[in-house]
Design a protein around this motif. Structure first.
Motif, mmCIF file in Angstrom:
data_model
loop_
_atom_site.group_PDB
_atom_site.id
_atom_site.type_symbol
_atom_site.label_atom_id
_atom_site.label_comp_id
_atom_site.label_asym_id
_atom_site.label_seq_id
_atom_site.Cartn_x
_atom_site.Cartn_y
_atom_site.Cartn_z
ATOM 1 N N ILE A 2 0.843 -1.190 0.000
ATOM 2 C CA ILE A 2 0.000 0.000 0.000
ATOM 3 C C ILE A 2 0.880 1.243 0.000
ATOM 4 O O ILE A 2 1.736 1.408 0.877
ATOM 5 N N ARG A 3 0.689 2.105 -0.971
ATOM 6 C CA ARG A 3 1.461 3.343 -1.034
ATOM 7 C C ARG A 3 0.986 4.302 0.065
ATOM 8 O O ARG A 3 -0.212 4.562 0.184
ATOM 9 N N GLY A 4 1.936 4.822 0.825
ATOM 10 C CA GLY A 4 1.555 5.661 1.952
ATOM 11 C C GLY A 4 2.372 6.941 2.037
ATOM 12 O O GLY A 4 3.409 7.097 1.395
ATOM 13 N N LEU A 5 1.877 7.855 2.845
ATOM 14 C CA LEU A 5 2.531 9.142 3.075
ATOM 15 C C LEU A 5 2.739 9.381 4.563
ATOM 16 O O LEU A 5 1.953 8.929 5.398
ATOM 17 N N THR A 6 3.812 10.098 4.876
ATOM 18 C CA THR A 6 3.902 10.837 6.128
ATOM 19 C C THR A 6 3.842 12.314 5.731
ATOM 20 O O THR A 6 3.939 12.651 4.551
ATOM 21 N N ALA A 21 -7.494 13.850 1.922
ATOM 22 C CA ALA A 21 -8.018 14.135 0.578
ATOM 23 C C ALA A 21 -6.884 14.208 -0.441
ATOM 24 O O ALA A 21 -7.010 13.689 -1.565
ATOM 25 N N TYR A 22 -5.784 14.858 -0.082
ATOM 26 C CA TYR A 22 -4.625 14.917 -0.973
ATOM 27 C C TYR A 22 -4.083 13.517 -1.257
ATOM 28 O O TYR A 22 -3.733 13.187 -2.397
ATOM 29 N N ALA A 23 -3.975 12.697 -0.208
ATOM 30 C CA ALA A 23 -3.463 11.337 -0.389
ATOM 31 C C ALA A 23 -4.310 10.585 -1.419
ATOM 32 O O ALA A 23 -3.777 9.967 -2.353
ATOM 33 N N ALA A 24 -5.608 10.652 -1.266
ATOM 34 C CA ALA A 24 -6.499 9.964 -2.202
ATOM 35 C C ALA A 24 -6.348 10.513 -3.617
ATOM 36 O O ALA A 24 -6.305 9.749 -4.600
ATOM 37 N N ARG A 25 -6.253 11.832 -3.743
ATOM 38 C CA ARG A 25 -6.168 12.472 -5.062
ATOM 39 C C ARG A 25 -4.918 12.036 -5.819
ATOM 40 O O ARG A 25 -4.935 11.902 -7.052
ATOM 41 N N TYR A 26 -3.830 11.796 -5.092
ATOM 42 C CA TYR A 26 -2.573 11.449 -5.750
ATOM 43 C C TYR A 26 -2.256 9.956 -5.685
ATOM 44 O O TYR A 26 -1.118 9.549 -5.935
ATOM 45 N N GLY A 27 -3.248 9.150 -5.386
ATOM 46 C CA GLY A 27 -3.091 7.707 -5.508
ATOM 47 C C GLY A 27 -2.466 7.001 -4.335
ATOM 48 O O GLY A 27 -1.971 5.872 -4.471
ATOM 49 N N PHE A 28 -2.505 7.624 -3.164
ATOM 50 C CA PHE A 28 -1.965 6.984 -1.959
ATOM 51 C C PHE A 28 -3.106 6.387 -1.140
ATOM 52 O O PHE A 28 -4.158 7.009 -0.973
ATOM 53 N N GLY A 29 -2.863 5.204 -0.605
ATOM 54 C CA GLY A 29 -3.909 4.505 0.127
ATOM 55 C C GLY A 29 -3.768 4.570 1.627
ATOM 56 O O GLY A 29 -4.587 3.987 2.353
ATOM 57 N N ALA A 30 -2.718 5.260 2.112
ATOM 58 C CA ALA A 30 -2.494 5.322 3.561
ATOM 59 C C ALA A 30 -1.805 6.617 3.938
ATOM 60 O O ALA A 30 -1.047 7.197 3.147
ATOM 61 N N VAL A 31 -2.062 7.075 5.151
ATOM 62 C CA VAL A 31 -1.366 8.222 5.742
ATOM 63 C C VAL A 31 -0.947 7.849 7.154
ATOM 64 O O VAL A 31 -1.652 7.128 7.854
ATOM 65 N N ASP A 32 0.217 8.320 7.554
ATOM 66 C CA ASP A 32 0.627 8.200 8.951
ATOM 67 C C ASP A 32 0.182 9.468 9.671
ATOM 68 O O ASP A 32 0.526 10.582 9.240
ATOM 69 N N VAL A 244 3.887 1.125 2.743
ATOM 70 C CA VAL A 244 5.211 1.703 2.517
ATOM 71 C C VAL A 244 5.007 3.213 2.473
ATOM 72 O O VAL A 244 4.420 3.749 1.535
ATOM 73 N N ALA A 245 5.459 3.916 3.506
ATOM 74 C CA ALA A 245 5.151 5.334 3.681
ATOM 75 C C ALA A 245 6.357 6.206 3.356
ATOM 76 O O ALA A 245 7.442 6.003 3.905
#
Length: 274
Positions: A2-6, A21-32, A244-245
């Motif tokens: 799963i592509r993720g962000l911090t 919302a930004y994570a979803a818009r750019y194709g990320f499925g997870a946020v920390d 993977v964040a």
């Protein structure tokens, strides 16, 4: 995986709602993020709705106690840890992480003895809520001498310490930058077992000798010299299929948030092509 962000490297994001919302818009499925502050801000119902409607999960939370200093400071944080664990469980968050600095001003032996007890207690509290605790080894050479006494920065030593903590829900947070600054080849990831890996951070490094790489000078995935496709491929081979964040600790950038997110997406698209 799963592509993720911090939030590291993304600039000024005004709210967790915008972050998701930004994570979803750019194709990320997870946020920390911090589940407790998220629930306190939006309420449990709205927090769940924001995640579900954007098809985003919370990948991991930071351990909210000060385990590196005094017993008093540590004990003061325990109620917050319980509250954070309760919020995490309500949002189906099953990972919490902290980092281990590679040197300390305290005598290393007494520091390790105290930290072992504290982290074991944290792990026990988290385990009651079905949450794993990830410990991140920090490989950067300049931090190994930042404080008086050397501590832990190698994978093997971190795993030995995890065995000493002796809690079944404790494992590694594996960060590509710290793997690289330890001088490790990507195929050495194959020595790990799936159950030893709690969480993963991804970022890239400048083309410099590893001894010169600074912790706060990282690059976005795909911009540097780390074999990130090999990193991901070998994690997949051992059975890791979780978040993977991205974590880009770097000097301030003039780019706006969406430009940084676009860079992040482009980097993930590049290194995930294995």
């Amino acid at each position: 995986m799963i592509r993720g962000l911090t939030k590291a490297g993304l600039g000024n994001i005004e709210s967790d709602e915008q972050y998701i919302a930004y994570a979803a818009r750019y194709g990320f499925g997870a946020v920390d993020l911090n589940p407790l502050s998220f629930v306190q801000t939006y309420g449990i119902g709205q927090a769940q709705h924001l995640l579900e409607s954007n098809q985003v999960i919370i990948g991991s939370a930071d351990l909210p106690v000060e385990w590196r200093l005094t017993d008093e400071q540590f004990r003061e944080g325990l109620p917050n840890l319980v509250a954070m664990a309760e919020a995490s469980a309500a949002l189906n968050v099953n990972k919490c992480c902290t980092y281990i600095l590679p040197s300390t001003d305290q005598p290393a032996a007494s520091f390790m003895a105290a930290a072992t007890k504290r982290l074991r207690l944290c792990a026990d509290i988290l385990d009651a809520f079905g949450i794993r605790l990830g410990l991140e080894f920090v490989g950067c050479h300049h931090l190994r001498t930042q404080w008086k006494n050397p501590f832990i920065w190698r994978v093997e030593d971190t795993l030995d310490w995890i065995n000493t903590i002796h809690a079944p829900n404790v494992g590694l947070l594996v960060d590509s930058y710290h793997w690289h600054t330890n001088g490790l080849e990507m195929n050495e990831l194959l020595k790990l077992k799936r159950e030893q890996v709690v969480h993963v951070h991804i970022n890239d490094a400048c083309d410099l000798p590893i001894e010169e790489l600074k912790d706060g000078e990282r690059l976005y995935p795909g911009e540097g010299v780390i074999d990130l496709s090999g990193f991901l491929k070998n994690l997949k081979t051992i059975g890791y299929n979780d978040v993977v964040a991205q974590e880009v600790l770097a000097p301030a950038s003039e780019l706006d948030v969406e430009s940084r997110l676009a860079k992040s997406k482009a980097g993930f698209d590049l290194v995930f092509s294995f």
